[in-house]
Design a protein around this motif. Sequence first.
Motif: not given
Length: 65
Positions: A57, A51-55
């Motif tokens: 960050f 999730l963090m990668n796709k957002l």
Amino acid sequence: MDYINNVMQYKFMENEFGNSGNSFSVEDSENQLKISHYGSSSILMENYNDLMNKLGFPSVIVKSE
């Protein structure tokens, strides 16, 4: 969706006890929904990192201790 779905599933499973782990949560902007789980589930850690990668960050990988 994977992250939210897994946090919801783990919320209703047996809680983990211990002094180490991670806190995973989902909250809405109006504070009407809050779901959280404390533990060291590798599935939740992988979903969180994805999730963090796709957002977009910075790549900070949360690992199990």
